[in-house]
Design a protein around this motif. Structure first.
Motif, PDB file in Angstrom:
ATOM      1  N   GLU A 234      -6.787  23.739  34.108  1.00 26.85           N
ATOM      2  CA  GLU A 234      -6.345  22.470  34.663  1.00 26.85           C
ATOM      3  C   GLU A 234      -6.363  21.390  33.582  1.00 26.85           C
ATOM      4  O   GLU A 234      -7.259  21.376  32.736  1.00 26.85           O
ATOM      5  CB  GLU A 234      -7.240  22.035  35.826  1.00 26.85           C
ATOM      6  CG  GLU A 234      -7.245  22.995  37.005  1.00 26.85           C
ATOM      7  CD  GLU A 234      -5.910  23.071  37.713  1.00 26.85           C
ATOM      8  OE1 GLU A 234      -5.155  22.073  37.655  1.00 26.85           O
ATOM      9  OE2 GLU A 234      -5.619  24.105  38.347  1.00 26.85           O
ATOM     10  N   PRO A 235      -5.426  20.449  33.610  1.00 28.20           N
ATOM     11  CA  PRO A 235      -5.415  19.361  32.621  1.00 28.20           C
ATOM     12  C   PRO A 235      -6.452  18.304  32.956  1.00 28.20           C
ATOM     13  O   PRO A 235      -6.750  18.042  34.130  1.00 28.20           O
ATOM     14  CB  PRO A 235      -4.000  18.795  32.752  1.00 28.20           C
ATOM     15  CG  PRO A 235      -3.633  19.052  34.184  1.00 28.20           C
ATOM     16  CD  PRO A 235      -4.282  20.373  34.546  1.00 28.20           C
ATOM     17  N   ASP A 236      -6.995  17.689  31.925  1.00 29.67           N
ATOM     18  CA  ASP A 236      -7.993  16.637  32.112  1.00 29.67           C
ATOM     19  C   ASP A 236      -8.093  15.831  30.823  1.00 29.67           C
ATOM     20  O   ASP A 236      -7.448  16.147  29.820  1.00 29.67           O
ATOM     21  CB  ASP A 236      -9.354  17.243  32.479  1.00 29.67           C
ATOM     22  CG  ASP A 236     -10.234  16.293  33.285  1.00 29.67           C
ATOM     23  OD1 ASP A 236      -9.909  15.082  33.347  1.00 29.67           O
ATOM     24  OD2 ASP A 236     -11.253  16.751  33.832  1.00 29.67           O
ATOM     25  N   ASP A 237      -8.926  14.800  30.845  1.00 26.68           N
ATOM     26  CA  ASP A 237      -9.137  13.946  29.680  1.00 26.68           C
ATOM     27  C   ASP A 237     -10.541  14.181  29.140  1.00 26.68           C
ATOM     28  O   ASP A 237     -11.496  14.355  29.911  1.00 26.68           O
ATOM     29  CB  ASP A 237      -8.962  12.479  30.061  1.00 26.68           C
ATOM     30  CG  ASP A 237      -7.598  12.211  30.687  1.00 26.68           C
ATOM     31  OD1 ASP A 237      -6.617  12.845  30.251  1.00 26.68           O
ATOM     32  OD2 ASP A 237      -7.524  11.380  31.612  1.00 26.68           O
ATOM     33  N   TYR A 238     -10.673  14.165  27.806  1.00 26.09           N
ATOM     34  CA  TYR A 238     -11.940  14.502  27.170  1.00 26.09           C
ATOM     35  C   TYR A 238     -12.245  13.566  25.995  1.00 26.09           C
ATOM     36  O   TYR A 238     -11.362  13.283  25.182  1.00 26.09           O
ATOM     37  CB  TYR A 238     -11.905  15.931  26.621  1.00 26.09           C
ATOM     38  CG  TYR A 238     -11.698  16.998  27.658  1.00 26.09           C
ATOM     39  CD1 TYR A 238     -12.771  17.629  28.266  1.00 26.09           C
ATOM     40  CD2 TYR A 238     -10.403  17.389  28.021  1.00 26.09           C
ATOM     41  CE1 TYR A 238     -12.574  18.636  29.217  1.00 26.09           C
ATOM     42  CE2 TYR A 238     -10.189  18.380  28.964  1.00 26.09           C
ATOM     43  CZ  TYR A 238     -11.278  19.003  29.560  1.00 26.09           C
ATOM     44  OH  TYR A 238     -11.078  19.989  30.501  1.00 26.09           O
ATOM     45  N   VAL A 239     -13.490  13.136  25.910  1.00 24.57           N
ATOM     46  CA  VAL A 239     -13.979  12.437  24.719  1.00 24.57           C
ATOM     47  C   VAL A 239     -14.234  13.471  23.631  1.00 24.57           C
ATOM     48  O   VAL A 239     -14.839  14.525  23.881  1.00 24.57           O
ATOM     49  CB  VAL A 239     -15.279  11.667  25.029  1.00 24.57           C
ATOM     50  CG1 VAL A 239     -16.017  11.287  23.738  1.00 24.57           C
ATOM     51  CG2 VAL A 239     -14.976  10.427  25.855  1.00 24.57           C
ATOM     52  N   VAL A 240     -13.778  13.174  22.414  1.00 23.92           N
ATOM     53  CA  VAL A 240     -14.055  14.027  21.260  1.00 23.92           C
ATOM     54  C   VAL A 240     -14.818  13.184  20.244  1.00 23.92           C
ATOM     55  O   VAL A 240     -14.285  12.218  19.700  1.00 23.92           O
ATOM     56  CB  VAL A 240     -12.770  14.601  20.640  1.00 23.92           C
ATOM     57  CG1 VAL A 240     -13.115  15.580  19.522  1.00 23.92           C
ATOM     58  CG2 VAL A 240     -11.917  15.295  21.705  1.00 23.92           C
ATOM     59  N   ALA A 241     -16.071  13.535  20.030  1.00 24.59           N
ATOM     60  CA  ALA A 241     -16.964  12.737  19.183  1.00 24.59           C
ATOM     61  C   ALA A 241     -18.117  13.623  18.710  1.00 24.59           C
ATOM     62  O   ALA A 241     -18.188  14.807  19.064  1.00 24.59           O
ATOM     63  CB  ALA A 241     -17.501  11.538  19.967  1.00 24.59           C
ATOM     64  N   THR A 242     -18.997  13.054  17.920  1.00 21.72           N
ATOM     65  CA  THR A 242     -20.169  13.812  17.473  1.00 21.72           C
ATOM     66  C   THR A 242     -21.425  13.467  18.248  1.00 21.72           C
ATOM     67  O   THR A 242     -22.387  14.222  18.248  1.00 21.72           O
ATOM     68  CB  THR A 242     -20.455  13.552  15.978  1.00 21.72           C
ATOM     69  OG1 THR A 242     -20.901  12.194  15.804  1.00 21.72           O
ATOM     70  CG2 THR A 242     -19.216  13.800  15.127  1.00 21.72           C
ATOM     71  N   GLY A 243     -21.430  12.285  18.903  1.00 24.91           N
ATOM     72  CA  GLY A 243     -22.630  11.838  19.598  1.00 24.91           C
ATOM     73  C   GLY A 243     -23.634  11.180  18.678  1.00 24.91           C
ATOM     74  O   GLY A 243     -24.769  10.912  19.078  1.00 24.91           O
ATOM     75  N   GLU A 244     -23.216  10.864  17.440  1.00 25.85           N
ATOM     76  CA  GLU A 244     -24.074  10.172  16.474  1.00 25.85           C
ATOM     77  C   GLU A 244     -23.321   8.972  15.916  1.00 25.85           C
ATOM     78  O   GLU A 244     -22.141   9.073  15.598  1.00 25.85           O
ATOM     79  CB  GLU A 244     -24.465  11.088  15.310  1.00 25.85           C
ATOM     80  CG  GLU A 244     -25.265  12.306  15.692  1.00 25.85           C
ATOM     81  CD  GLU A 244     -25.600  13.170  14.487  1.00 25.85           C
ATOM     82  OE1 GLU A 244     -25.255  12.755  13.348  1.00 25.85           O
ATOM     83  OE2 GLU A 244     -26.186  14.242  14.674  1.00 25.85           O
ATOM     84  N   ALA A 245     -24.013   7.851  15.779  1.00 22.15           N
ATOM     85  CA  ALA A 245     -23.401   6.642  15.217  1.00 22.15           C
ATOM     86  C   ALA A 245     -24.013   6.329  13.856  1.00 22.15           C
ATOM     87  O   ALA A 245     -25.229   6.472  13.659  1.00 22.15           O
ATOM     88  CB  ALA A 245     -23.588   5.458  16.157  1.00 22.15           C
ATOM     89  N   HIS A 246     -23.154   5.927  12.939  1.00 16.46           N
ATOM     90  CA  HIS A 246     -23.589   5.536  11.593  1.00 16.46           C
ATOM     91  C   HIS A 246     -22.850   4.261  11.208  1.00 16.46           C
ATOM     92  O   HIS A 246     -21.719   4.031  11.637  1.00 16.46           O
ATOM     93  CB  HIS A 246     -23.287   6.631  10.577  1.00 16.46           C
ATOM     94  CG  HIS A 246     -23.962   7.939  10.871  1.00 16.46           C
ATOM     95  ND1 HIS A 246     -25.231   8.226  10.429  1.00 16.46           N
ATOM     96  CD2 HIS A 246     -23.540   9.006  11.591  1.00 16.46           C
ATOM     97  CE1 HIS A 246     -25.559   9.440  10.849  1.00 16.46           C
ATOM     98  NE2 HIS A 246     -24.572   9.939  11.548  1.00 16.46           N
ATOM     99  N   SER A 247     -23.478   3.450  10.378  1.00 12.05           N
ATOM    100  CA  SER A 247     -22.855   2.199   9.944  1.00 12.05           C
ATOM    101  C   SER A 247     -21.954   2.429   8.737  1.00 12.05           C
ATOM    102  O   SER A 247     -22.068   3.439   8.025  1.00 12.05           O
ATOM    103  CB  SER A 247     -23.926   1.172   9.587  1.00 12.05           C
ATOM    104  OG  SER A 247     -24.641   1.579   8.432  1.00 12.05           O
ATOM    105  N   VAL A 248     -21.072   1.466   8.509  1.00  9.89           N
ATOM    106  CA  VAL A 248     -20.277   1.493   7.286  1.00  9.89           C
ATOM    107  C   VAL A 248     -21.209   1.490   6.078  1.00  9.89           C
ATOM    108  O   VAL A 248     -20.956   2.165   5.075  1.00  9.89           O
ATOM    109  CB  VAL A 248     -19.322   0.285   7.239  1.00  9.89           C
ATOM    110  CG1 VAL A 248     -18.551   0.244   5.920  1.00  9.89           C
ATOM    111  CG2 VAL A 248     -18.361   0.309   8.419  1.00  9.89           C
ATOM    112  N   ARG A 249     -22.304   0.790   6.196  1.00  9.53           N
ATOM    113  CA  ARG A 249     -23.294   0.750   5.106  1.00  9.53           C
ATOM    114  C   ARG A 249     -23.842   2.144   4.815  1.00  9.53           C
ATOM    115  O   ARG A 249     -24.036   2.515   3.651  1.00  9.53           O
ATOM    116  CB  ARG A 249     -24.431  -0.205   5.485  1.00  9.53           C
ATOM    117  CG  ARG A 249     -25.383  -0.539   4.334  1.00  9.53           C
ATOM    118  CD  ARG A 249     -26.524  -1.427   4.814  1.00  9.53           C
ATOM    119  NE  ARG A 249     -26.030  -2.639   5.473  1.00  9.53           N
ATOM    120  CZ  ARG A 249     -25.678  -3.740   4.825  1.00  9.53           C
ATOM    121  NH1 ARG A 249     -25.780  -3.795   3.501  1.00  9.53           N
ATOM    122  NH2 ARG A 249     -25.241  -4.800   5.490  1.00  9.53           N
ATOM    123  N   ASP A 250     -24.103   2.916   5.875  1.00  7.11           N
ATOM    124  CA  ASP A 250     -24.566   4.295   5.681  1.00  7.11           C
ATOM    125  C   ASP A 250     -23.537   5.105   4.905  1.00  7.11           C
ATOM    126  O   ASP A 250     -23.869   5.866   4.000  1.00  7.11           O
ATOM    127  CB  ASP A 250     -24.818   4.971   7.032  1.00  7.11           C
ATOM    128  CG  ASP A 250     -25.968   4.373   7.809  1.00  7.11           C
ATOM    129  OD1 ASP A 250     -26.870   3.784   7.181  1.00  7.11           O
ATOM    130  OD2 ASP A 250     -25.968   4.498   9.047  1.00  7.11           O
TER     131      ASP A 250
END
Length: 331
Positions: A234-250
């Motif tokens: 069935e078609p659906d919508d999905y988030v694609v991400a890593t689940g981790e946030a990093h700053s531009v500084r990082d």
């Protein structure tokens, strides 16, 4: 019997990775390109794919392509994809990134309604986020012409799915990078700058908000999720991400550390690179995607940054003997 796929935006970062993935899966791959001359990322596979001239601002070219190819799967990756550029030309951004999607949907509906369609949505639809982390049900609050256009495209895709019974999926893609990323994007601007400074071409790198937080992944991983969405029942919508946030500084810190330099000695914060309406923190909830699709990212953030730096250094070294490079003249 092999499947047939049509990719719009095949000559971009995501399109080139996706084409390689589909070829590995024995697909017949067709790509829609606006400029036949801009095929650098496709050079290793040009003999294995078929290219058609056209673009998402031209309904006739889309109708012709879909009607002739009769694809099993359509991946719409074509867009004006720079948030910064969308402020400079919001009308063109809407024409391509919003209405372009509607034209693709119409071409499929009219000429190949049984095809499965993937639409590259974006985390920029969340904008001034109202929920942390962002998931498929998080309210949209875009903060740029690009984000607004992506909201239009997202809901158009949902409407065609619900109204016409088409197999249409939105992949809400958080930031995904690679050595194939365009030089106009901040991640590649950073790794390009590191290569220039390491080789004595520049003494500083001017950037905007170093404290903006993003969920960064590897584009090669994200195209696997695109394909997996179209293999479901069935078609659906999905988030694609890593689940981790990093700053531009990082990102900057890791990139400069890779060549043994301290970024604080070279990076200059320049207000002209700040967005008119800043999005400060983005973090994806990828639990649904992992559970239903069984998808996992393979490349970690640190690996991604190092990969990009090393490739830019290799590109620089490969052309150094010619006294010119994509980094500019070598004086």
């Amino acid at each position: 019997m092999s499947k047939t796929a049509l990719i719009t935006g095949i000559n971009g970062q995501d399109g080139s990775y996706l084409a390689e993935l589909l070829l590995d899966k024995q697909y017949d791959v067709y790509g829609l390109v606006r400029e036949i001359s801009n095929l650098t990322l496709l050079e290793p596979i040009l003999s294995d794919i078929a290219l058609l001239h056209g673009d998402v601002t031209n309904q006739t070219s889309l109708d012709t392509a879909v009607n002739e190819i009769q694809p099993d799967e359509v991946y719409n990756l074509a867009a004006q994809s720079s948030v910064a550029a969308s402020w400079g030309d919001p009308v063109a951004t809407g024409e391509v990134t919003a209405l372009g999607v509607l034209r693709v949907l119409e071409a499929v509906r009219q000429h190949c309604p049984d095809a499965r369609l993937f639409q590259a949505s974006s985390a920029e639809v969340f904008g001034n986020v109202e929920e942390m982390p962002q998931r498929e049900t998080t309210p949209f609050c875009p903060r740029s012409p690009y984000g607004v256009a992506k909201v239009y495209a997202h809901w158009a895709t949902v409407n065609y799915r619900e109204t016409y019974g088409m197999f249409c999926c939105n992949g809400i893609l958080f930031n995904h990078e690679s050595p194939r990323r365009g030089i106009e994007f901040v991640t590649r601007k950073i790794t390009n700058g590191v290569a220039r400074i390491h080789n004595g071409l520049d003494t500083e790198l001017r950037l905007g908000n170093l404290d903006a937080m993003r969920d960064w992944g590897f584009a090669g991983d994200y195209v696997k999720a695109m394909w997996m969405m179209l293999q479901q029942d069935e078609p659906d919508d999905y988030v694609v991400a890593t689940g981790e946030a990093h700053s531009v500084r990082d990102f900057v810190d890791i990139a400069f550390s890779e060549v043994g330099l301290n970024y604080e000695d070279y990076v200059v914060v320049d207000p002209k690179f700040f967005r008119p309406a800043e999005v400060n923190f983005m973090l994806g909830d990828v639990s649904k995607t992992k559970k239903i699709l069984g998808w996992e990212p393979d490349v970690a953030f640190n690996e991604l940054v190092r990969m990009m730096v090393l490739v830019d250094l290799e590109i620089f070294n490969s052309v150094k003997s010619d006294n010119r490079s994509i980094f500019g003249d070598l004086d």
